[in-house]
Motif scaffolding. Sequence first.
Motif, PDB file in Angstrom:
ATOM      1  N   ARG A  13      29.910  48.853 -23.745  1.00  0.00           N
ATOM      2  CA  ARG A  13      30.603  48.980 -25.023  1.00  0.00           C
ATOM      3  C   ARG A  13      29.927  48.100 -26.063  1.00  0.00           C
ATOM      4  N   VAL A  14      30.373  48.265 -27.310  1.00  0.00           N
ATOM      5  CA  VAL A  14      29.997  47.421 -28.441  1.00  0.00           C
ATOM      6  C   VAL A  14      28.487  47.226 -28.488  1.00  0.00           C
ATOM      7  N   ILE A  15      28.036  45.983 -28.357  1.00  0.00           N
ATOM      8  CA  ILE A  15      26.624  45.656 -28.519  1.00  0.00           C
ATOM      9  C   ILE A  15      25.789  46.216 -27.384  1.00  0.00           C
ATOM     10  N   GLY A  16      26.394  46.343 -26.193  1.00  0.00           N
ATOM     11  CA  GLY A  16      25.650  46.869 -25.054  1.00  0.00           C
ATOM     12  C   GLY A  16      25.063  48.243 -25.326  1.00  0.00           C
ATOM     13  N   ARG A  17      25.810  49.103 -26.014  1.00  0.00           N
ATOM     14  CA  ARG A  17      25.301  50.430 -26.348  1.00  0.00           C
ATOM     15  C   ARG A  17      24.104  50.338 -27.277  1.00  0.00           C
ATOM     16  N   GLN A  18      24.154  49.405 -28.229  1.00  0.00           N
ATOM     17  CA  GLN A  18      23.038  49.256 -29.155  1.00  0.00           C
ATOM     18  C   GLN A  18      21.803  48.693 -28.457  1.00  0.00           C
ATOM     19  N   GLN A  19      22.015  47.848 -27.461  1.00  0.00           N
ATOM     20  CA  GLN A  19      20.893  47.308 -26.713  1.00  0.00           C
ATOM     21  C   GLN A  19      20.144  48.426 -25.992  1.00  0.00           C
ATOM     22  N   VAL A  20      20.891  49.318 -25.349  1.00  0.00           N
ATOM     23  CA  VAL A  20      20.265  50.445 -24.657  1.00  0.00           C
ATOM     24  C   VAL A  20      19.583  51.364 -25.669  1.00  0.00           C
ATOM     25  N   ARG A  21      20.258  51.618 -26.782  1.00  0.00           N
ATOM     26  CA  ARG A  21      19.706  52.518 -27.803  1.00  0.00           C
ATOM     27  C   ARG A  21      18.391  51.973 -28.361  1.00  0.00           C
ATOM     28  N   LEU A  22      18.342  50.676 -28.670  1.00  0.00           N
ATOM     29  CA  LEU A  22      17.110  50.092 -29.208  1.00  0.00           C
ATOM     30  C   LEU A  22      15.974  50.143 -28.194  1.00  0.00           C
ATOM     31  N   LEU A  23      16.292  49.913 -26.916  1.00  0.00           N
ATOM     32  CA  LEU A  23      15.246  49.980 -25.902  1.00  0.00           C
ATOM     33  C   LEU A  23      14.716  51.402 -25.763  1.00  0.00           C
ATOM     34  N   ARG A  24      15.609  52.388 -25.845  1.00  0.00           N
ATOM     35  CA  ARG A  24      15.159  53.781 -25.797  1.00  0.00           C
ATOM     36  C   ARG A  24      14.262  54.120 -26.985  1.00  0.00           C
ATOM     37  N   ILE A  25      14.648  53.640 -28.167  1.00  0.00           N
ATOM     38  CA  ILE A  25      13.822  53.898 -29.360  1.00  0.00           C
ATOM     39  C   ILE A  25      12.442  53.273 -29.189  1.00  0.00           C
ATOM     40  N   TYR A  26      12.400  52.040 -28.706  1.00  0.00           N
ATOM     41  CA  TYR A  26      11.116  51.361 -28.509  1.00  0.00           C
ATOM     42  C   TYR A  26      10.256  52.123 -27.507  1.00  0.00           C
ATOM     43  N   LEU A  27      10.832  52.493 -26.369  1.00  0.00           N
ATOM     44  CA  LEU A  27      10.064  53.195 -25.340  1.00  0.00           C
ATOM     45  C   LEU A  27       9.601  54.559 -25.826  1.00  0.00           C
ATOM     46  N   SER A  28      10.472  55.270 -26.552  1.00  0.00           N
ATOM     47  CA  SER A  28      10.101  56.595 -27.061  1.00  0.00           C
ATOM     48  C   SER A  28       8.957  56.491 -28.061  1.00  0.00           C
ATOM     49  N   ALA A  29       9.062  55.534 -28.984  1.00  0.00           N
ATOM     50  CA  ALA A  29       8.036  55.382 -30.018  1.00  0.00           C
ATOM     51  C   ALA A  29       6.692  54.988 -29.414  1.00  0.00           C
ATOM     52  N   THR A  30       6.687  53.980 -28.546  1.00  0.00           N
ATOM     53  CA  THR A  30       5.412  53.529 -27.971  1.00  0.00           C
ATOM     54  C   THR A  30       4.821  54.580 -27.046  1.00  0.00           C
ATOM     55  N   THR A  31       5.651  55.265 -26.262  1.00  0.00           N
ATOM     56  CA  THR A  31       5.131  56.317 -25.373  1.00  0.00           C
ATOM     57  C   THR A  31       4.526  57.450 -26.177  1.00  0.00           C
ATOM     58  N   PHE A  32       5.175  57.821 -27.289  1.00  0.00           N
ATOM     59  CA  PHE A  32       4.606  58.868 -28.146  1.00  0.00           C
ATOM     60  C   PHE A  32       3.256  58.438 -28.720  1.00  0.00           C
ATOM     61  N   VAL A 169      16.959  35.221 -35.444  1.00  0.00           N
ATOM     62  CA  VAL A 169      17.849  35.619 -36.542  1.00  0.00           C
ATOM     63  C   VAL A 169      18.735  36.778 -36.102  1.00  0.00           C
ATOM     64  N   MET A 170      18.147  37.745 -35.408  1.00  0.00           N
ATOM     65  CA  MET A 170      18.924  38.888 -34.936  1.00  0.00           C
ATOM     66  C   MET A 170      20.006  38.441 -33.958  1.00  0.00           C
ATOM     67  N   ARG A 171      19.657  37.536 -33.042  1.00  0.00           N
ATOM     68  CA  ARG A 171      20.646  37.053 -32.080  1.00  0.00           C
ATOM     69  C   ARG A 171      21.759  36.287 -32.794  1.00  0.00           C
ATOM     70  N   ALA A 172      21.384  35.479 -33.792  1.00  0.00           N
ATOM     71  CA  ALA A 172      22.398  34.728 -34.533  1.00  0.00           C
ATOM     72  C   ALA A 172      23.371  35.672 -35.227  1.00  0.00           C
ATOM     73  N   LEU A 173      22.874  36.765 -35.794  1.00  0.00           N
ATOM     74  CA  LEU A 173      23.748  37.733 -36.451  1.00  0.00           C
ATOM     75  C   LEU A 173      24.669  38.413 -35.448  1.00  0.00           C
ATOM     76  N   LEU A 174      24.136  38.741 -34.284  1.00  0.00           N
ATOM     77  CA  LEU A 174      24.953  39.384 -33.263  1.00  0.00           C
ATOM     78  C   LEU A 174      26.015  38.427 -32.728  1.00  0.00           C
ATOM     79  N   GLU A 175      25.649  37.162 -32.539  1.00  0.00           N
ATOM     80  CA  GLU A 175      26.621  36.178 -32.075  1.00  0.00           C
ATOM     81  C   GLU A 175      27.710  35.961 -33.127  1.00  0.00           C
ATOM     82  N   ALA A 176      27.320  35.972 -34.407  1.00  0.00           N
ATOM     83  CA  ALA A 176      28.320  35.832 -35.471  1.00  0.00           C
ATOM     84  C   ALA A 176      29.314  36.995 -35.435  1.00  0.00           C
TER      85      ALA A 176
END
Length: 330
Positions: A13-32, A169-176
């Motif tokens: 849930r919450v941030i966990g979904r975004q973590q998976v989504r960002l990793l998928r975007i990174y893998l898709s972009a670099t693999t392409f 900075v990204m982690r600080a924003l997520l923790e906030a």
Amino acid sequence: MYPLRSLADAEGRVIGRQQVRLLRIYLSATTFLFLWGVTFTTVIPIRRGPGSPTGGIIAIVLGVAALAYLARRPRSLTPAVAAAVAATPAVMAYHVSMTAEYVCLIATMFLAMYIRAFYPPRQALAVNGILTAVTMAAVAVAPAPKVGVLTFLIIGIAIMGAAESFGLVMRALLEAACTDPMTGLLNRAGWEIATADLVARLRASAGTVTVVALDIDNLKTLNDTYGHDAGDRRITEYARAWRRAAPRGAVLARLGGDEFAACIAGRDSAAVNRFLDEIRSRTPQVSVGTATAALPGAVVAQLLSRADAALYRGRGRPLRQDVPPPPLDT
């Protein structure tokens, strides 16, 4: 109090979904991009490519495998992250141009920022250290001409610098986003993440999980009589007292308004009693409800619901279970 060691939500849930989504975007972009490089330097040779396509092929296989793994097991990210760490250095090990090496370095910098943002600080430092070492090793064995130590200094500074600046900075924003600004305790999102992490870490043990529901009594009367500043002081003072009284490793959160909750896990059952004694002696006019379950089958959401029901029973106003609440007017 229990720290947010990881911003990965074990329940997806919450941030966990975004973590998976960002990793998928990174893998898709670099693999392409790796596929594009292999295709247009071997299959459709528009120009002579920067070295052997072997590294690109390895990276494509790793990227596709990681994406397939995430499609089947989105809550287990370690194998996919490991594939991401290995993919780009595999490409860099075969480059004949330092320009190509520095272009690929951008991908490792983005990966380092991702790791720093979502993983516990020590774990992130270790993984980014491995990423930096593997990247340096790939450049060292590559046929591309290097400028001595300066080349490796640039790589190290680029990867770790990106991680510790943008990633921090990204982690600080997520923790906030997971912290209640008034009390400094976790908020509802932080509670979900921290309790899921706590139970997951102790699931193999033989202890128990206790959820304590806390509600400050007569807060509205205090606000109406002395003003909201007085109510805010009551909230912050009680939160500070509960933070000091909470056992080491306990999760403490403000769920909203005058509602708080604590989650205490482990084998020390006396820790819960000590915490409750501190609440009663140091913070009067507080309603309390508790619920306990044994590991590994404890579900925090169910325990919170039971503790909340116990709190209202203690007030002499048990929650109704027979009739659902009426629907909202539309």
